[in-house]
Design a protein around this motif. Structure first.
Motif, PDB file in Angstrom:
ATOM      1  N   ILE A 103       0.886  -1.162   0.000  1.00 31.35           N
ATOM      2  CA  ILE A 103       0.000   0.000   0.000  1.00 31.35           C
ATOM      3  C   ILE A 103       0.928   1.217   0.000  1.00 31.35           C
ATOM      4  N   PRO A 104       1.070   1.894  -1.149  1.00 30.89           N
ATOM      5  CA  PRO A 104       1.984   3.047  -1.179  1.00 30.89           C
ATOM      6  C   PRO A 104       1.398   4.231  -0.421  1.00 30.89           C
ATOM      7  N   LEU A 105       2.240   4.928   0.295  1.00 30.13           N
ATOM      8  CA  LEU A 105       1.814   6.093   1.071  1.00 30.13           C
ATOM      9  C   LEU A 105       2.542   7.329   0.563  1.00 30.13           C
ATOM     10  N   LEU A 106       1.787   8.394   0.346  1.00 32.88           N
ATOM     11  CA  LEU A 106       2.391   9.674  -0.010  1.00 32.88           C
ATOM     12  C   LEU A 106       2.009  10.660   1.083  1.00 32.88           C
ATOM     13  N   ASN A 107       2.996  11.066   1.868  1.00 29.10           N
ATOM     14  CA  ASN A 107       2.726  11.966   2.982  1.00 29.10           C
ATOM     15  C   ASN A 107       2.555  13.401   2.497  1.00 29.10           C
ATOM     16  N   ILE A 108       1.962  14.227   3.349  1.00 29.98           N
ATOM     17  CA  ILE A 108       1.695  15.617   2.976  1.00 29.98           C
ATOM     18  C   ILE A 108       2.981  16.361   2.615  1.00 29.98           C
TER      19      ILE A 108
ATOM     20  N   GLY B  61       5.327  15.228   1.009  1.00 31.53           N
ATOM     21  CA  GLY B  61       5.869  14.710  -0.255  1.00 31.53           C
ATOM     22  C   GLY B  61       6.702  13.452  -0.092  1.00 31.53           C
ATOM     23  N   SER B  62       7.014  13.078   1.156  1.00 27.52           N
ATOM     24  CA  SER B  62       7.811  11.861   1.373  1.00 27.52           C
ATOM     25  C   SER B  62       6.950  10.621   1.130  1.00 27.52           C
TER      26      SER B  62
ATOM     27  N   PHE C  62      -5.906  10.014   6.561  1.00 22.75           N
ATOM     28  CA  PHE C  62      -4.746  10.452   7.338  1.00 22.75           C
ATOM     29  C   PHE C  62      -3.714  11.131   6.440  1.00 22.75           C
ATOM     30  N   GLN C  63      -3.519  10.543   5.249  1.00 22.08           N
ATOM     31  CA  GLN C  63      -2.489  11.081   4.360  1.00 22.08           C
ATOM     32  C   GLN C  63      -2.837  12.465   3.823  1.00 22.08           C
ATOM     33  N   GLU C  64      -4.141  12.714   3.622  1.00 17.77           N
ATOM     34  CA  GLU C  64      -4.527  13.999   3.016  1.00 17.77           C
ATOM     35  C   GLU C  64      -4.859  15.062   4.058  1.00 17.77           C
TER      36      GLU C  64
END
Length: 245
Positions: free
Chosen positions: A11-16, A18-19, A70-72
């Motif tokens: 499950i790819p995660l893109l943090n706020i 950008g990491s 959570f990510q957005e």
């Protein structure tokens, strides 16, 4: 030896900021289960077996909704950073694994079935966090929600008094769960804590619903206030919702 090896899905995660990060979880768990002598038999077709198995080997879609939320959402890492967190009805443990990426004080993974925690959740934790230093940052608690407080006390000798953040996905699918969940939140959520519920708006065939659960809270647990954080309508089938309690 001889049994199937685990295949993992990312499950790819893109943090706020950008990491990028990822959570991996077992994809072929049902194939693996066929090699074990479990006290019950499950396949991908079974969601639940009443009083025996509560669907923990599956990844439920609302779990991924909550991860996306959570990510957005700016500042959501504050729900986890140095906090005591509970993934209630954790199944594969995706929500708890997400919390473990955000520097918590401690994460408890709870599931009805000890078999789910042992053969699935724990394997996912080890796959995502192979280093020994993470072994002191989580715990596993099996059993019914009615017994959770007792089990927690027994396993952790009273060292955990309450939770800063509780996450639940797809737990209100049947009406008989409402009371157990409300009573438990009321008992273990710290006064300053947050409980996040990701759910389908209505569970066809089993009767649970957002309207039913919130009405139940209004009538019976006036101290438990709530707000809707997000409504997800994919136009394909059931609407889904994220609620803060």
């Amino acid at each position: 030896a001889g049994g199937p090896t685990f295949k993992f899905k990312s499950i790819p995660l893109l943090n706020i900021d950008g990491s990028k990060q990822e959570i991996i979880h077992i994809q072929n768990i049902f194939e693996f289960l066929q090699t074990l002598k479990l006290p019950f038999q499950v396949s991908e077709k079974e969601d639940i077996i009443k009083n025996i198995y509560e669907g923990g080997f599956k990844v439920w879609e609302c779990t991924l909704d909550l991860i996306s939320y959570f990510q957005e959402t700016k500042g959501s890492e504050e729900l986890f950073n140095n906090k005591i967190v509970l993934d209630l009805g954790c199944g594969q443990g995706i929500l708890g694994l997400y919390a473990m990426l955000k520097a918590p004080k401690f994460v408890i993974f709870q599931d009805y079935n000890d078999e789910v925690l042992k053969y699935c959740t724990l394997q996912n934790i080890k796959a995502n966090f192979p280093s020994v230093e993470h072994m002191n940052t989580f715990g596993l608690v099996p059993g019914d929600w009615d017994l959770f407080s007792e089990n927690l006390k027994e396993y952790y000798k009273g060292s955990i008094e309450g939770f800063d953040t509780i996450m639940m996905s797809e737990v209100i699918y049947k009406e008989e769960n409402y009371e157990k969940i409300a009573r438990l939140i009321n008992k273990i959520l710290k006064p300053t804590g947050y409980c996040l519920l990701a759910t389908k708006v209505y569970y066809f065939g089993v009767g649970g619903s957002v309207t039913g659960f919130l009405s139940y809270l209004d009538e019976n647990w006036k101290d438990l206030t709530y707000e809707s954080l997000k409504l997800i309508d994919s136009k394909k089938g059931n609407k889904r919702q994220i609620i803060l309690i």
